[in-house]
Design an enzyme around this catalytic site. Structure first.
Site, PDB file in Angstrom:
ATOM      1  N   SER A  68       9.930  41.271  73.516  1.00  0.00           N
ATOM      2  CA  SER A  68      10.933  42.182  74.071  1.00  0.00           C
ATOM      3  C   SER A  68      10.477  43.628  73.906  1.00  0.00           C
ATOM      4  O   SER A  68       9.754  43.965  72.949  1.00  0.00           O
ATOM      5  CB  SER A  68      12.231  41.964  73.292  1.00  0.00           C
ATOM      6  OG  SER A  68      13.115  43.022  73.538  1.00  0.00           O
TER       7      SER A  68
ATOM      8  N   TYR B  98      17.504  41.040  65.306  1.00  0.00           N
ATOM      9  CA  TYR B  98      16.968  40.392  66.507  1.00  0.00           C
ATOM     10  C   TYR B  98      15.607  40.998  66.875  1.00  0.00           C
ATOM     11  O   TYR B  98      14.623  40.298  67.071  1.00  0.00           O
ATOM     12  CB  TYR B  98      17.940  40.536  67.690  1.00  0.00           C
ATOM     13  CG  TYR B  98      17.266  40.287  69.009  1.00  0.00           C
ATOM     14  CD1 TYR B  98      16.979  38.997  69.424  1.00  0.00           C
ATOM     15  CD2 TYR B  98      16.858  41.355  69.829  1.00  0.00           C
ATOM     16  CE1 TYR B  98      16.308  38.773  70.624  1.00  0.00           C
ATOM     17  CE2 TYR B  98      16.189  41.130  71.019  1.00  0.00           C
ATOM     18  CZ  TYR B  98      15.917  39.844  71.404  1.00  0.00           C
ATOM     19  OH  TYR B  98      15.230  39.619  72.579  1.00  0.00           O
TER      20      TYR B  98
ATOM     21  N   LYS C 120      11.413  39.524  66.869  1.00  0.00           N
ATOM     22  CA  LYS C 120      10.385  39.599  67.919  1.00  0.00           C
ATOM     23  C   LYS C 120       9.111  40.246  67.351  1.00  0.00           C
ATOM     24  O   LYS C 120       7.999  39.811  67.650  1.00  0.00           O
ATOM     25  CB  LYS C 120      10.898  40.382  69.125  1.00  0.00           C
ATOM     26  CG  LYS C 120      12.050  39.676  69.850  1.00  0.00           C
ATOM     27  CD  LYS C 120      11.639  38.308  70.377  1.00  0.00           C
ATOM     28  CE  LYS C 120      12.780  37.524  70.967  1.00  0.00           C
ATOM     29  NZ  LYS C 120      12.437  36.133  71.310  1.00  0.00           N
TER      30      LYS C 120
END
Ligand code: UDP
Length: 342
Positions: free
Chosen positions: A126, A151, A155
């Protein structure tokens, strides 16, 4: 037909990628625990592709189930690993839920790729790995900043785990795809985004507001240092994004990769503000969006958009659909979704 394992293949990007793989003659093997999707997605995929796509339902944090499934499909040429939790706000409240699920499932995928000699991995990364970059547009060598959320950190850690893994297991190659803001839906209206409860993301919030499910859109922040004061993102049509995954698996399969772990930005390269998106929505659908500008959302960055030259050159891929194609298809999907519910 060449098998490609698609973890999280019932999700938003995963389902569109399964379709594009099938369209290109691959045999997608979908793994999903249906924690944030529904079995009806499989019907949509099968209808679009006119195939009976294989679906394996289990949780990738279960290492024994993962190993068992990968053994069964050990002739797969690669894995596209989408399966992950993705709600930024929830990850702040429940960090361990995110660390446990997103990291453990990646580790199990890598272990089972290794034990079953499956050589190629595409990882869903991302643009959140960049945080608020100092220089725009963002290139793949833009420094990685401290993650804004658990989150985003999953990644970053995920990319690092893959780095360490492929460095010692040279027979496995990987590409991490850093997505900007995927929106839109398949033009058949048979698959699209299925937000769980109140949407966090801009487009489903807009379409639900216009449909009358939400009263009004809150535009988070009107005094950013941008052309109209609202925050800028690089929105990309999910079908363009899905096609980039097919190009990526082909690149690895043909051994055209220049390193055993490559990174590509996937966006259009164009930054649109929230108000630009609202305007595009209104123009493409002829519907008005009821909105109000409110305070900034914490954790949001002001502006981020991609330099996509490296992806364009190395993947032989370029996003083709424009912002109005994106907003129109999101609206068509919302209408279809509600018409089948009633
Ligand atoms: N946004 C907004 N109202 C909403 C949801 C999002 O104004 O209800 C804004 C958000 O502040 C950001 C942009 O829309 O500037 C895209 O947000 P989204 O959550 O879709 O993606 P993000 O870039 O945060 O991953």
């Amino acid at each position: 037909m060449k098998k490609v394992i698609v973890t999280g293949g019932m999700g938003f990007i995963g389902s569109h990628t399964a379709v594009e793989l099938a369209n290109k003659g691959y045999d997608p093997i979908i793994i999903d625990n249906l924690s944030n999707s529904s079995l009806s997605v499989l019907d949509g995929i099968n209808k679009i592709t006119n195939k009976n796509v294989t679906f394996e339902k289990f949780d990738l944090t279960d290492s024994i189930a993962t190993e068992h499934c990968f053994q069964k499909h050990k002739d797969a040429i690669g894995v596209i690993h989408f399966a992950a939790y993705k709600a930024v706000g929830e990850s702040v409240k429940l960090p361990n839920k995110y660390y446990k699920n997103n990291i453990l499932s990646l580790i199990n995928v890598l272990d089972s790729m290794y034990s079953n000699n499956i050589p190629n991995l595409i990882f869903s990364s991302s643009c959140t790995v960049y945080g608020q970059p100092d220089v725009l547009p963002v290139t793949e060598s833009t420094p990685i900043k401290k993650a804004n959320s658990p989150y985003g950190f999953t990644k970053q850690i995920g990319e690092q785990i893959i780095n360490d893994f492929v460095n010692v297991n040279n027979e496995i190659s990987a590409i991490s795809l850093r997505y900007f803001n995927p929106i839109g839906a398949h033009d058949s209206c048979l698959i699209g985004e299925l937000p769980n409860g109140i949407p966090n993301n801009l487009l489903p919030y807009i379409t639900q507001t216009v449909y009358g499910i939400r009263e009004k859109l809150h535009v988070f922040g009107g005094d950013y240092n941008t052309h109209d004061g609202t925050a800028i993102r690089d929105y990309i049509h999910v079908v363009d994004l899905a096609k980039a995954h097919v190009k990526s698996i082909e690149r690895l399969e043909k051994k055209k990769n220049e390193a055993n772990h490559e990174f590509f930005n996937l966006g259009t390269g164009i930054g649109y503000s929230v108000l630009d998106v609202i305007n595009a929505f209104e123009k493409s659908t002829g519907r008005k969006v009821n909105y109000e500008i409110v305070a900034k959302r914490s954790g949001d960055v002001e502006a981020v958009y991609a330099n996509t030259e490296i992806a364009n050159k190395h993947l032989g891929w370029k996003a083709k659909l424009n912002i109005e194609d994106m907003t129109k298809s999101a609206w068509d999907w919302e209408e279809k979704l509600n018409s089948t519910k009633s």
